[in-house]
Structures are given as structure tokens and as C-alpha cells.
Design an enzyme around this catalytic site. Structure first.
Site, PDB file in Angstrom:
ATOM      1  N   SER A 122     -12.825 -19.563  11.194  1.00  0.00           N
ATOM      2  CA  SER A 122     -13.407 -20.727  11.876  1.00  0.00           C
ATOM      3  C   SER A 122     -12.743 -21.984  11.347  1.00  0.00           C
ATOM      4  CB  SER A 122     -14.908 -20.782  11.593  1.00  0.00           C
ATOM      5  OG  SER A 122     -15.451 -22.009  12.032  1.00  0.00           O
ATOM      6  N   TYR A 153     -21.683 -20.774   5.489  1.00  0.00           N
ATOM      7  CA  TYR A 153     -20.876 -20.176   6.564  1.00  0.00           C
ATOM      8  C   TYR A 153     -19.414 -20.604   6.423  1.00  0.00           C
ATOM      9  CZ  TYR A 153     -19.041 -19.560  11.320  1.00  0.00           C
ATOM     10  OH  TYR A 153     -18.266 -19.226  12.413  1.00  0.00           O
TER      11      TYR A 153
HETATM   12  P1  NAP Z   1     -22.272 -14.117  18.613  1.00  0.00           P
HETATM   13  O1  NAP Z   1     -22.304 -14.332  20.081  1.00  0.00           O
HETATM   14  O2  NAP Z   1     -23.450 -14.522  17.791  1.00  0.00           O
HETATM   15  O3  NAP Z   1     -21.910 -12.599  18.330  1.00  0.00           O
HETATM   16  C1  NAP Z   1     -21.864 -12.103  17.041  1.00  0.00           C
HETATM   17  C2  NAP Z   1     -21.799 -10.600  17.120  1.00  0.00           C
HETATM   18  O4  NAP Z   1     -21.677 -10.120  15.773  1.00  0.00           O
HETATM   19  C3  NAP Z   1     -23.028  -9.971  17.724  1.00  0.00           C
HETATM   20  O5  NAP Z   1     -22.611  -9.116  18.768  1.00  0.00           O
HETATM   21  C4  NAP Z   1     -23.639  -9.166  16.580  1.00  0.00           C
HETATM   22  O6  NAP Z   1     -24.081  -7.870  16.984  1.00  0.00           O
HETATM   23  C5  NAP Z   1     -22.471  -8.972  15.658  1.00  0.00           C
HETATM   24  N1  NAP Z   1     -22.846  -8.788  14.253  1.00  0.00           N
HETATM   25  C6  NAP Z   1     -23.389  -9.694  13.404  1.00  0.00           C
HETATM   26  N2  NAP Z   1     -23.556  -9.152  12.191  1.00  0.00           N
HETATM   27  C7  NAP Z   1     -23.124  -7.869  12.288  1.00  0.00           C
HETATM   28  C8  NAP Z   1     -23.056  -6.785  11.389  1.00  0.00           C
HETATM   29  N3  NAP Z   1     -23.476  -6.909  10.118  1.00  0.00           N
HETATM   30  N4  NAP Z   1     -22.555  -5.599  11.826  1.00  0.00           N
HETATM   31  C9  NAP Z   1     -22.122  -5.459  13.101  1.00  0.00           C
HETATM   32  N5  NAP Z   1     -22.175  -6.460  14.006  1.00  0.00           N
HETATM   33  C10 NAP Z   1     -22.688  -7.636  13.600  1.00  0.00           C
HETATM   34  O7  NAP Z   1     -21.044 -14.864  17.926  1.00  0.00           O
HETATM   35  P2  NAP Z   1     -19.641 -15.444  18.434  1.00  0.00           P
HETATM   36  O8  NAP Z   1     -19.823 -16.902  18.588  1.00  0.00           O
HETATM   37  O9  NAP Z   1     -19.071 -14.636  19.505  1.00  0.00           O
HETATM   38  O10 NAP Z   1     -18.819 -15.251  17.067  1.00  0.00           O
HETATM   39  C11 NAP Z   1     -17.877 -14.245  16.853  1.00  0.00           C
HETATM   40  C12 NAP Z   1     -17.040 -14.644  15.645  1.00  0.00           C
HETATM   41  O11 NAP Z   1     -16.438 -15.917  15.897  1.00  0.00           O
HETATM   42  C13 NAP Z   1     -17.850 -14.809  14.364  1.00  0.00           C
HETATM   43  O12 NAP Z   1     -17.134 -14.312  13.265  1.00  0.00           O
HETATM   44  C14 NAP Z   1     -18.003 -16.325  14.241  1.00  0.00           C
HETATM   45  O13 NAP Z   1     -18.185 -16.737  12.917  1.00  0.00           O
HETATM   46  C15 NAP Z   1     -16.697 -16.782  14.820  1.00  0.00           C
HETATM   47  N6  NAP Z   1     -16.703 -18.171  15.282  1.00  0.00           N
HETATM   48  C16 NAP Z   1     -17.521 -18.559  16.297  1.00  0.00           C
HETATM   49  C17 NAP Z   1     -17.506 -19.892  16.695  1.00  0.00           C
HETATM   50  C18 NAP Z   1     -18.374 -20.414  17.818  1.00  0.00           C
HETATM   51  O14 NAP Z   1     -18.421 -21.651  18.023  1.00  0.00           O
HETATM   52  N7  NAP Z   1     -19.085 -19.577  18.554  1.00  0.00           N
HETATM   53  C19 NAP Z   1     -16.655 -20.807  16.072  1.00  0.00           C
HETATM   54  C20 NAP Z   1     -15.830 -20.356  15.050  1.00  0.00           C
HETATM   55  C21 NAP Z   1     -15.861 -19.041  14.667  1.00  0.00           C
HETATM   56  P3  NAP Z   1     -25.555  -7.563  17.556  1.00  0.00           P
HETATM   57  O15 NAP Z   1     -25.684  -8.397  18.793  1.00  0.00           O
HETATM   58  O16 NAP Z   1     -25.587  -6.105  17.831  1.00  0.00           O
HETATM   59  O17 NAP Z   1     -26.487  -7.974  16.465  1.00  0.00           O
END
Ligand code: NAP
Length: 248
Positions: free
Chosen positions: A143, A157
Site C-alpha cells: 500500500s 496497517y
Molecule cells: P477487501 O475487499 O476487504 O478484501 C480483503 C480480502 O482478504 C477478503 O476477501 C478477505 O476474505 C481476505 N482476508 C482477510 N484476512 C484473511 C485471512 N487471514 N486469510 C484469508 N483471507 C483473508 O480488501 P481490498 O481492498 O480488496 O484489499 C486487498 C489488498 O489490497 C489488501 O492487502 C489491502 O491491504 C490492499 N490495499 C487496499 C487498498 C484499498 O484502498 N482498498 C489500498 C492499498 C492496499 P473473507 O472475505 O473471506 O474474509
């Protein structure tokens, strides 16, 4: 050689967009999820309907035994992994460091850092030339928070993503001669459900005016960069970062 990808946290958000993108580009796709089987199963059904070999794999990737079992299942059902996307991550309610408990900090680190180490380890065991593999590529989803620090919201985070950046650099050097490339993407504010978990569903909308491009990003825009880093087009790229943050 068949292209086999595993995407952790692949059931929704950036992970699901990446699963769709890789399926469209000839990969067999393993979709890991922790608890939300409905969305993961629906995504897998959609990918299968378009002719992709896809399967959902339930595992909490912060738990070593579950990671080991998941990779074993992947071997059996989809074959040897060639591409790992470490994407699963959590965000917790906004809070200053002064109020953070050890329990919260440890939950963040096991979910966002230990999980990436464990999945990298299992992928390297299978990909490394020195272990009888054929090489491969890993993308760690970090991130921009690792650069800017997350002050007032989520320093825990941001620090977890700092650790992911260091993992990317160090592991890339360890496995370069084994024909494994390791890179990161660093998204900025992307429209996903993650912000609701942090207590502010409309966070991207609130912060958009501060982004040079004046808008949040879409999961598909992150997926495209991940897919490029995994692809042969990036064959001489390792140990580096692609920021997808609208100029931030
Ligand atoms: P999201 O919609 O909240 O999805 C996160 C996913 O991670 C969910 O499907 C969840 O599964 C899964 N997860 C969480 N903990 C887990 C574990 N211990 N074991 C297996 N699965 C797990 O998030 P997103 O925004 O798409 O983020 C994806 C990645 O991008 C993350 O690493 C996040 O830090 C990074 N990121 C996001 C943003 C943003 O603005 N959205 C910005 C920078 C970086 P379940 O649904 O089954 O619980």
C-alpha cells in the site's frame, strides 16, 4: 507450461478483480478466502462458466497449518503454482498509536505480514529451480500507506505494509537465481469494502479531493498492474514496486 495462480483473499475487492483478469489471460485460478464462501464460490462459478479452471480454497492465511494444507490442495486440484498474489489483508477501526493494544497490533501483523511470509515460503518451495521447480512470479499487495505512514488512522496497517515492502526486496534477492521474481504493487485509495472495515465506508470519497488525479482507483486498475508484474512482459523486473495511487 500451464499457468497456475493462487490469489489470497481472492473472493472480493482487488483479489476478485485480479482473479477475473488472470482467468481472462489463460491462468488456472485458485481463489483463497477466509470466511466469505458465498462470494468466493460465486466468483469461481463465473470463472468456470467462461472456461477457466478455477477453484475456491478456504484457509486463514495467518495460520501456518491452514496455509500448508491449502497449498497441498492446490497441488492436487490445479497443479504446480506458477504465480502467487499475496493480497489478503485486514484494516481495523481508525485509531491513534497511543490507543492501540498489543492484541490489535499483533492481529494486524499476523494477518498482513506473517500470512505473506507463509504463502511466499510455500510458493518458493514449489517454484524454485533448486528444489525441482520451473520458476515463477510473486506479487505482494502492499500500500502507499507504507510510504506515508497512516497517521491518525492506521499506523499499524501502514507498518504492516512497510514490512511487506521489505519482504519483497529481501525475498527477491534470495530467489532471483531460482528463477522467481518477487514484486509489489502499492495501491492508494481503491473503491472496495475494506474501508467499511476501517469504520468509514465513504473514506475514498472524502479523500478524493486530496489525490492529484482527484479520484479513487478501481480494483481493475490494480489487477492490471499485478497481471503485468506476473507476466513474461515483466521478465526482467524483480524486487520493485508499482504505485497505483493517482499520483499520490
Ligand atoms: P477487501 O475487499 O476487504 O478484501 C480483503 C480480502 O482478504 C477478503 O476477501 C478477505 O476474505 C481476505 N482476508 C482477510 N484476512 C484473511 C485471512 N487471514 N486469510 C484469508 N483471507 C483473508 O480488501 P481490498 O481492498 O480488496 O484489499 C486487498 C489488498 O489490497 C489488501 O492487502 C489491502 O491491504 C490492499 N490495499 C487496499 C487498498 C484499498 O484502498 N482498498 C489500498 C492499498 C492496499 P473473507 O472475505 O473471506 O474474509
Amino acid at each position: 507450461m500451464e499457468k497456475v495462480a493462487l490469489i489470497t483473499g481472492g473472493g472480493r475487492g482487488i483479489g476478485a478483480a485480479t482473479a477475473r483478469y488472470l482467468a481472462d489471460h489463460g491462468y488456472s485460478v485458485g481463489v483463497n478466502y477466509k470466511q466469505n464462501s458465498e462470494t468466493a464460490d460465486a466468483l469461481v462459478a463465473q470463472l468456470q462458466a467462461q472456461g477457466c479452471r478455477a477453484q475456491a480454497f478456504q484457509a486463514d492465511v495467518s495460520v501456518e497449518s491452514e496455509v500448508v494444507a491449502m497449498f497441498h490442495e492446490l497441488d492436487l486440484h490445479l497443479g504446480k503454482i506458477t504465480a502467487l498474489v499475496n493480497n489478503a489483508g485486514i484494516l481495523q477501526p481508525q485509531m491513534k498509536v497511543v490507543d492501540m493494544s498489543a492484541e490489535r497490533i499483533n492481529r494486524m501483523l499476523t494477518n498482513n505480514v506473517t500470512s505473506y511470509f507463509l504463502c511466499c515460503r510455500e510458493a518458493v518451495k514449489r517454484m524454485a529451480l533448486s528444489k525441482g521447480g520451473y520458476g515463477g512470479a510473486i506479487v505482494n499487495v502492499s500500500s502507499v500507506a507504507s510510504r506515508v505512514g497512516g497517521a491518525g488512522e492506521y499506523v499499524d496497517y501502514a507498518a504492516s505494509k512497510g514490512a511487506v515492502d521489505t519482504l519483497t526486496i529481501g525475498l527477491s534477492l534470495e530467489v532471483a537465481a531460482d528463477s522467481i521474481r518477487v514484486n509489489s504493487v502499492r495501491p492508494g485509495f481503491i473503491h472496495t469494502q475494506m474501508h467499511a472495515d476501517g469504520g468509514e465506508p465513504d473514506r475514498v470519497k472524502r479523500l478524493a479531493p486530496n489525490i492529484p488525479m482527484k479520484r479513487g482507483g478501481e480494483p481493475d486498475e490494480v489487477a492490471a498492474a499485478i497481471a503485468w508484474l506476473l507476466s513474461d512482459e515483466a521478465s526482467y523486473v524483480t524486487g520493485t514496486f508499482v504505485d497505483i495511487a493517482g499520483g499520490r
